[in-house]
Design a protein around this motif. Structure first.
Motif, mmCIF file in Angstrom:
data_model
loop_
_atom_site.group_PDB
_atom_site.id
_atom_site.type_symbol
_atom_site.label_atom_id
_atom_site.label_comp_id
_atom_site.label_asym_id
_atom_site.label_seq_id
_atom_site.Cartn_x
_atom_site.Cartn_y
_atom_site.Cartn_z
ATOM 1 N N CYS A 5 0.796 -1.233 0.000
ATOM 2 C CA CYS A 5 0.000 0.000 0.000
ATOM 3 C C CYS A 5 0.827 1.279 0.000
ATOM 4 O O CYS A 5 0.289 2.352 -0.233
ATOM 5 C CB CYS A 5 -0.956 -0.004 1.189
ATOM 6 S SG CYS A 5 -0.137 0.217 2.794
ATOM 7 N N GLY A 6 2.127 1.166 0.290
ATOM 8 C CA GLY A 6 2.985 2.343 0.272
ATOM 9 C C GLY A 6 3.018 3.144 1.561
ATOM 10 O O GLY A 6 3.793 4.091 1.691
ATOM 11 N N ASN A 18 11.183 -7.071 3.112
ATOM 12 C CA ASN A 18 9.782 -7.201 2.702
ATOM 13 C C ASN A 18 8.833 -6.632 3.751
ATOM 14 O O ASN A 18 8.104 -7.378 4.392
ATOM 15 C CB ASN A 18 9.436 -8.673 2.434
ATOM 16 C CG ASN A 18 10.096 -9.205 1.197
ATOM 17 O OD1 ASN A 18 9.990 -8.598 0.140
ATOM 18 N ND2 ASN A 18 10.782 -10.322 1.316
ATOM 19 N N PRO A 19 8.820 -5.309 3.918
ATOM 20 C CA PRO A 19 7.897 -4.740 4.908
ATOM 21 C C PRO A 19 6.455 -4.710 4.385
ATOM 22 O O PRO A 19 6.192 -4.219 3.295
ATOM 23 C CB PRO A 19 8.435 -3.322 5.103
ATOM 24 C CG PRO A 19 9.095 -2.994 3.805
ATOM 25 C CD PRO A 19 9.625 -4.294 3.268
ATOM 26 N N TYR A 20 5.559 -5.309 5.155
ATOM 27 C CA TYR A 20 4.130 -5.309 4.833
ATOM 28 C C TYR A 20 3.337 -5.128 6.112
ATOM 29 O O TYR A 20 3.737 -5.605 7.172
ATOM 30 C CB TYR A 20 3.693 -6.644 4.214
ATOM 31 C CG TYR A 20 4.189 -6.887 2.816
ATOM 32 C CD1 TYR A 20 3.474 -6.415 1.727
ATOM 33 C CD2 TYR A 20 5.353 -7.596 2.591
ATOM 34 C CE1 TYR A 20 3.916 -6.655 0.433
ATOM 35 C CE2 TYR A 20 5.808 -7.832 1.303
ATOM 36 C CZ TYR A 20 5.079 -7.353 0.232
ATOM 37 O OH TYR A 20 5.524 -7.580 -1.044
ATOM 38 N N HIS A 21 2.190 -4.452 6.022
ATOM 39 C CA HIS A 21 1.241 -4.450 7.123
ATOM 40 C C HIS A 21 0.621 -5.839 7.199
ATOM 41 O O HIS A 21 0.534 -6.542 6.184
ATOM 42 C CB HIS A 21 0.119 -3.430 6.883
ATOM 43 C CG HIS A 21 0.590 -2.031 6.864
ATOM 44 N ND1 HIS A 21 0.611 -1.283 5.714
ATOM 45 C CD2 HIS A 21 1.058 -1.242 7.858
ATOM 46 C CE1 HIS A 21 1.074 -0.075 6.002
ATOM 47 N NE2 HIS A 21 1.354 -0.030 7.280
#
Length: 125
Positions: A5-6, A18-21
């Motif tokens: 999503c940025g 790999n950063p993700y919520h």
């Protein structure tokens, strides 16, 4: 920032690749939430362990090609081992590759591939 999503990821470490919520970390194929430890990144797509085992290796460029490769891919995508790929199996694979692939486009593709018009894709086709 989150790769999906940025937006900034609050608990991400600076060197995290790999950063993700948590909500953004979903399998590109089956859309289930994937834990950080269970996440597989293949050819730029997030896959859960099951989907990665099923067809992840077929997304990687540079793999061997030819008849043997095609047979392996066909068997992997034929989830129920029926000997053909039905609309649901084709949809699952194509949505993993391109999540915005529309159902209409999948049905159109199936009509083109299905040369004997029986509603499924057989290996010979």
């Amino acid at each position: 920032p989150c790769k999906a999503c940025g937006q900034p990821v609050r608990d991400a470490k600076k060197n995290e690749t790999n950063p993700y919520h948590e909500e953004c970390r979903r399998c590109s194929s089956c859309n289930q939430k994937v834990s950080k430890l269970g996440m597989h990144c293949t050819a730029g797509k997030i896959l859960c362990g099951s989907c990665d085992d099923l067809f992840g290796e077929f997304f990687v460029p540079g793999k061997r090609m030819g008849a043997e490769y095609m047979k392996e891919a066909f068997k992997a995508w034929d989830e129920d081992n029926s000997g053909w790929i039905d609309t649901g199996e084709l949809r699952r694979v194509l949505k993993a590759i391109m999540p915005n692939f529309s159902d209409r486009d999948i049905n159109d593709l199936l009509r083109v591939i299905d040369t004997n018009s029986n509603g499924v894709v057989e290996y010979e086709e």
